[in-house]
Design a protein around this motif. Structure first.
Motif, PDB file in Angstrom:
ATOM      1  N   ASN A 129      94.884 -11.583  85.708  1.00 36.87           N
ATOM      2  CA  ASN A 129      95.400 -10.690  84.658  1.00 36.87           C
ATOM      3  C   ASN A 129      95.969  -9.414  85.278  1.00 36.87           C
ATOM      4  O   ASN A 129      95.755  -8.318  84.788  1.00 36.87           O
ATOM      5  CB  ASN A 129      94.344 -10.365  83.607  1.00 36.87           C
ATOM      6  N   ILE A 158      86.516 -12.882  86.412  1.00 29.67           N
ATOM      7  CA  ILE A 158      86.953 -13.670  85.253  1.00 29.67           C
ATOM      8  C   ILE A 158      86.128 -13.306  84.032  1.00 29.67           C
ATOM      9  O   ILE A 158      86.670 -13.094  82.937  1.00 29.67           O
ATOM     10  CB  ILE A 158      86.864 -15.181  85.552  1.00 29.67           C
ATOM     11  N   ASN A 159      84.803 -13.222  84.179  1.00 24.12           N
ATOM     12  CA  ASN A 159      83.953 -12.882  83.033  1.00 24.12           C
ATOM     13  C   ASN A 159      84.273 -11.488  82.496  1.00 24.12           C
ATOM     14  O   ASN A 159      84.250 -11.270  81.280  1.00 24.12           O
ATOM     15  CB  ASN A 159      82.477 -13.010  83.398  1.00 24.12           C
ATOM     16  N   LYS A 184      87.219 -10.080  82.604  1.00 28.20           N
ATOM     17  CA  LYS A 184      88.490 -10.227  81.884  1.00 28.20           C
ATOM     18  C   LYS A 184      88.268 -10.943  80.547  1.00 28.20           C
ATOM     19  O   LYS A 184      88.856 -10.565  79.536  1.00 28.20           O
ATOM     20  CB  LYS A 184      89.510 -11.002  82.726  1.00 28.20           C
ATOM     21  N   LEU A 185      87.427 -11.970  80.543  1.00 27.80           N
ATOM     22  CA  LEU A 185      87.147 -12.690  79.286  1.00 27.80           C
ATOM     23  C   LEU A 185      86.475 -11.798  78.257  1.00 27.80           C
ATOM     24  O   LEU A 185      86.644 -11.995  77.057  1.00 27.80           O
ATOM     25  CB  LEU A 185      86.284 -13.923  79.567  1.00 27.80           C
ATOM     26  N   SER A 186      85.720 -10.805  78.718  1.00 28.86           N
ATOM     27  CA  SER A 186      85.042  -9.896  77.790  1.00 28.86           C
ATOM     28  C   SER A 186      86.002  -8.854  77.227  1.00 28.86           C
ATOM     29  O   SER A 186      85.620  -8.040  76.392  1.00 28.86           O
ATOM     30  CB  SER A 186      83.865  -9.205  78.482  1.00 28.86           C
ATOM     31  N   ALA A 213      95.721 -19.549  77.497  1.00 25.41           N
ATOM     32  CA  ALA A 213      94.412 -19.037  77.919  1.00 25.41           C
ATOM     33  C   ALA A 213      94.478 -17.522  78.068  1.00 25.41           C
ATOM     34  O   ALA A 213      95.516 -16.964  78.432  1.00 25.41           O
ATOM     35  CB  ALA A 213      93.993 -19.682  79.240  1.00 25.41           C
ATOM     36  N   SER A 214      93.368 -16.851  77.780  1.00 27.23           N
ATOM     37  CA  SER A 214      93.361 -15.386  77.792  1.00 27.23           C
ATOM     38  C   SER A 214      93.331 -14.791  79.200  1.00 27.23           C
ATOM     39  O   SER A 214      93.658 -13.630  79.398  1.00 27.23           O
ATOM     40  CB  SER A 214      92.191 -14.847  76.976  1.00 27.23           C
ATOM     41  N   VAL A 215      92.949 -15.598  80.197  1.00 17.11           N
ATOM     42  CA  VAL A 215      92.922 -15.115  81.574  1.00 17.11           C
ATOM     43  C   VAL A 215      93.881 -15.970  82.404  1.00 17.11           C
ATOM     44  O   VAL A 215      93.846 -17.195  82.341  1.00 17.11           O
ATOM     45  CB  VAL A 215      91.496 -15.169  82.176  1.00 17.11           C
ATOM     46  N   TYR A 218      86.056 -22.870  83.856  1.00 20.97           N
ATOM     47  CA  TYR A 218      86.952 -22.045  83.050  1.00 20.97           C
ATOM     48  C   TYR A 218      88.239 -22.744  82.624  1.00 20.97           C
ATOM     49  O   TYR A 218      88.626 -22.656  81.465  1.00 20.97           O
ATOM     50  CB  TYR A 218      87.307 -20.756  83.810  1.00 20.97           C
ATOM     51  N   LYS A 226      89.698 -21.510  78.953  1.00 19.62           N
ATOM     52  CA  LYS A 226      89.567 -20.050  79.024  1.00 19.62           C
ATOM     53  C   LYS A 226      90.504 -19.420  80.054  1.00 19.62           C
ATOM     54  O   LYS A 226      90.846 -18.253  79.948  1.00 19.62           O
ATOM     55  CB  LYS A 226      88.123 -19.686  79.383  1.00 19.62           C
ATOM     56  N   VAL A 227      90.864 -20.178  81.078  1.00 19.44           N
ATOM     57  CA  VAL A 227      91.652 -19.661  82.195  1.00 19.44           C
ATOM     58  C   VAL A 227      92.768 -20.649  82.512  1.00 19.44           C
ATOM     59  O   VAL A 227      92.579 -21.864  82.403  1.00 19.44           O
ATOM     60  CB  VAL A 227      90.750 -19.479  83.449  1.00 19.44           C
TER      61      VAL A 227
END
Length: 184
Positions: free
Chosen positions: A15, A32-33, A35-37, A78-80, A108, A113-114
């Motif tokens: 990101n 990654i976690n 960024k996911l948050s 995916a958000s990341v 992920y 998610k990624v």
């Protein structure tokens, strides 16, 4: 890549946050976690670790990378996004593949998610890196970029131009089309 501060392989942007070197999965997981948050700040976590790889200085601001038509593994929404600059002959890239990549994919990417965006960065001192990059693009023409990518990294010690053609057959590519593509 060079315009964005990539000076070696592997190099990553998660990101927009530059992460250099073949860092262990646990570091990727932490970033990654975060960024996911929803925390897209640029942290110092990727600069002050105890890993054996010496990290280059990284920017303290988000870096925008043009994805163009680069190969994408995972859900395009995916958000990341992990942008990977890699070389198929680089031993550190091979280490990333066998350690972190497979775990990131399972935990992920496969969960939506990624996404991983692959950017070729063949280093000039690697004898087969450029032709391996070309070979993956020939495989991509047949819809099998990442299958071939994985095969190369799994068989990296045996990388040669001859084996690139043999491996195309082993993953089920149309070898006549592949060989014509690679030879041109």
């Amino acid at each position: 890549g060079a315009n964005k501060g990539v000076s070696g392989t592997p190099s990553f942007f998660i990101n927009g946050e530059k992460v250099g070197g073949a860092i262990p999965f646990e570091q990727f997981k932490s970033i990654i976690n975060r960024k996911l948050s929803g925390d897209n700040s640029i942290a110092n976590a990727n600069r002050d670790d105890n890993s054996v790889i010496q990290k280059p200085k990284v920017p303290s601001e988000k870096v925008d990378i043009d994805l163009g038509d680069s190969p994408v593994l995972g859900d395009k929404d995916a958000s990341v996004t992990i942008v990977e600059f890699s070389d198929f002959e680089c031993p550190y890239c091979g280490r990333f593949y066998s350690d972190a990549y497979l775990k990131i994919k399972e935990k992920y990417v496969d969960e939506g998610k990624v996404k991983i965006v692959f950017k070729h960065n063949p280093l000039p001192f690697h004898q087969f890196a450029f032709v391996a990059s070309e070979a993956t693009e020939c495989a991509r023409n047949q819809g099998k970029f990442f299958e071939y990518h994985d095969y190369i990294f799994t068989h990296q010690p045996d990388l040669s131009e001859v084996n690139l053609k043999v491996w195309a057959s082993e993953i089920g590519l149309d070898t006549a089309k592949f060989n014509t593509c690679l030879d041109s």
